[in-house]
Design an enzyme around this catalytic site. Structure first.
Site, PDB file in Angstrom:
ATOM      1  N   GLU A  71       0.664  -1.169  -0.223  1.00 61.56           N
ATOM      2  CA  GLU A  71      -0.016  -0.129   0.053  1.00 61.56           C
ATOM      3  C   GLU A  71       0.750   1.298  -0.378  1.00 61.56           C
ATOM      4  OE1 GLU A  71      -3.202   0.115  -1.002  1.00 61.56           O
ATOM      5  OE2 GLU A  71      -3.629  -1.267   0.439  1.00 61.56           O
ATOM      6  N   ASP A  74       2.853   2.118  -4.977  1.00 61.52           N
ATOM      7  CA  ASP A  74       2.752   1.939  -6.334  1.00 61.52           C
ATOM      8  C   ASP A  74       3.512   3.174  -7.151  1.00 61.52           C
ATOM      9  OD1 ASP A  74       0.581   3.404  -5.506  1.00 61.52           O
ATOM     10  OD2 ASP A  74      -0.743   2.511  -7.246  1.00 61.52           O
ATOM     11  N   ASP A 211      -4.314   0.482  -9.267  1.00 54.53           N
ATOM     12  CA  ASP A 211      -5.994   0.297  -9.684  1.00 54.53           C
ATOM     13  C   ASP A 211      -6.281   0.057 -11.083  1.00 54.53           C
ATOM     14  OD1 ASP A 211      -5.776   0.816  -7.127  1.00 54.53           O
ATOM     15  OD2 ASP A 211      -6.942   2.748  -7.068  1.00 54.53           O
ATOM     16  N   TYR A 261      -3.264  12.623   0.005  1.00 50.73           N
ATOM     17  CA  TYR A 261      -2.457  11.698  -1.020  1.00 50.73           C
ATOM     18  C   TYR A 261      -1.164  12.503  -1.894  1.00 50.73           C
ATOM     19  CZ  TYR A 261      -2.106   7.761  -4.348  1.00 50.73           C
ATOM     20  OH  TYR A 261      -1.785   6.938  -5.155  1.00 50.73           O
TER      21      TYR A 261
HETATM   22  C1  GAF Z   1      -5.173   4.814  -4.290  1.00 49.86           C
HETATM   23  C2  GAF Z   1      -4.384   5.263  -5.701  1.00 49.86           C
HETATM   24  F1  GAF Z   1      -5.255   5.215  -6.562  1.00 49.86           F
HETATM   25  C3  GAF Z   1      -3.500   3.769  -6.011  1.00 49.86           C
HETATM   26  O1  GAF Z   1      -2.637   4.270  -6.907  1.00 49.86           O
HETATM   27  C4  GAF Z   1      -2.736   3.600  -4.560  1.00 49.86           C
HETATM   28  O2  GAF Z   1      -1.703   4.399  -4.399  1.00 49.86           O
HETATM   29  C5  GAF Z   1      -3.388   3.225  -3.490  1.00 49.86           C
HETATM   30  O3  GAF Z   1      -4.353   4.513  -3.257  1.00 49.86           O
HETATM   31  C6  GAF Z   1      -2.528   3.091  -2.300  1.00 49.86           C
HETATM   32  O4  GAF Z   1      -1.807   1.910  -2.231  1.00 49.86           O
HETATM   33  O5  GAF Z   1      -6.206   3.691  -4.534  1.00 49.86           O
END
Ligand code: GAF
Length: 419
Positions: A71, A74, A211, A261
């Site tokens: 998590e 990516d 995702d 984020y």
């Molecule tokens: C969200 C983001 F869209 C993904 O790319 C990923 O970073 C995730 O958070 C955290 O693992 O879903």
């Protein structure tokens, strides 16, 4: 089924309900079940016919996802291990004779929304209002060929704001629909990349590739180990014998397009820059000591530690899962959660409470928040015979309103044939 015991006392009717039946009834009410692709497809086709007065000519579907582990790595070119869910978004539609795209959508809640904007063959598309339409506009703008006017209906049973990728599900379903409508096909990795780009440019969310990748390439009964540096992936069979992945939605709505984020992503980039590395994927545990010497920003140090250790946990989990070493996978889940909560700081009190309930529940191997965080879902690896007890315990102890589903790994996006 709930059983009512009825006693007539003169003109008063008294209902008794056994406690067990009541608990079972409440649990059923908190269960979310996928409608199934066939049902949703029918719903979408009928809706299209009733709104536009013609038959749909093209259709596609794409699922939601949960991430088992890996998590917030990516976007650092790390390893992730998601699965596709049976919850789906379906898009059906047909060309119209206008220079306009007219889109109706029916959400999982039953709410209906509509929008229209110029076709990409008429003029360049720009983000705007309504906000939800940016997900489809972004995909249309990034589709490899210009598309003339069309009408479409979108239906979805992917829970929204639950951290199970309703956005990527919509983007990839819409892209796949455009492939079906135009006959223009794109490779799966390229499709994931274009949908990610669409999300960056239109809704403005600087997401990683996980995702869109899993939603495009998921496989029934498998998790997908994605290497976000090479963009190569390995299917990992997910047979856990008598254990299941129980997903518990905290029902705290998450919203990732805000500042948190992007800030996490920027802090990870800063750590890589200080270490003079292209990304944190190249960093090793020894580099963390060096990072402490080179920066005084405690947040940058914490985020880097999470990423380096989470990538290792993901690699380990992908090796342990086929060996069915669930004790060890469960331990990695708890470690991952603690790291997301304390180092990455993307959990919330409700998710922490749910994970704490799991720690003291018999039959639970491990648990962690899943997805972007700040709300949304938690996953737990649970011995099947204990699932109902675990759910009852959550109902009793959790301060919020939980909903539950079992994660059954499903297939990724596909074109649906209209017959
Ligand atoms: C969200 C983001 F869209 C993904 O790319 C990923 O970073 C995730 O958070 C955290 O693992 O879903």
């Amino acid at each position: 089924m709930i059983t009512f015991y009825c006693a007539l006392d003169r003109d008063i009717v008294v209902f008794y309900i056994s406690l067990c039946d009541f608990v079972r009834y409440i649990l059923t009410m908190c269960e979310i079940t996928a409608k199934g692709e066939a049902t949703l497809f029918e719903e979408a086709k009928q809706k299209f016919r009733s709104i536009f007065g013609k038959k749909a000519a093209a259709a596609a579907s794409a699922p939601g996802r949960v991430n088992l582990i890996g998590e917030h790595v990516d976007y650092c070119e790390g390893l992730v291990l998601p699965v596709a869910l049976p919850f789906t978004t379906i898009v059906v539609g047909a060309y119209n004779s206008l220079e306009e795209c007219r889109i109706h959508t029916v959400l999982a809640s039953g709410e209906e929304l509509k929008t229209s904007f110029p076709s990409s063959s008429a003029e360049p598309l720009k983000p705007g209002d309504p906000a939800w339409a940016n997900y489809v506009k972004g995909v249309l703008a990034n589709f490899p060929v210009a598309v003339r006017g069309f009408d479409a209906v979108i239906v979805s049973d992917v829970p929204m704001g639950a951290g199970v990728s309703s956005s990527a599900s919509l983007e990839v379903a819409f892209f796949t629909f455009l492939e079906s409508l135009t006959g223009q096909r794109t490779g799966l990795v390229e499709k994931a990349k274009l949908c990610q780009k669409a999300e960056h440019e239109f809704p403005g969310m600087p997401c990683g590739i996980m995702d869109q990748y899993i939603v495009s390439m998921g496989k029934k009964d498998h998790a997908l180990l994605i290497d976000c540096r090479s963009l190569q992936a390995t299917q990992i069979p997910l047979q856990t014998d008598d254990a299941v992945i129980l997903v518990i939605n905290s029902n705290v709505k998450h919203q990732l397009t805000g500042s948190e984020y992007p800030l996490r992503r920027a802090q990870c980039q800063e750590a890589a820059k200080v270490l003079k590395l292209p990304s944190l994927r190249e960093a090793h545990s020894e580099d963390l000591g060096e990072l402490k010497r080179l920066t005084s920003d405690p947040d940058v140090i914490k985020r880097a530690k999470h990423v380096v250790e989470e990538i290792k946990r993901t690699e380990d989990a992908a090796t342990l899962l086929p060996k069915k070493d669930l004790e060890e996978v469960g331990r990695l889940f708890y470690e991952s959660h603690d790291s997301l909560s304390k180092l990455m700081e993307v959990s919330c009190p409700e998710l922490d409470q749910l994970v704490d309930i799991m720690r003291s529940s018999p039959g639970v191997y491990g648990a962690r928040m899943t997805g972007g965080g700040f709300g949304g879902c938690m996953i737990a690896l649970v011995e099947e015979k204990y699932v109902e007890d675990v759910k009852s315990r959550v109902l009793k102890e959790y301060k919020g309103n939980p909903t539950f589903f079992i994660c059954n790994p499903s297939d990724g996006a596909k074109i649906l044939q209209i017959i």
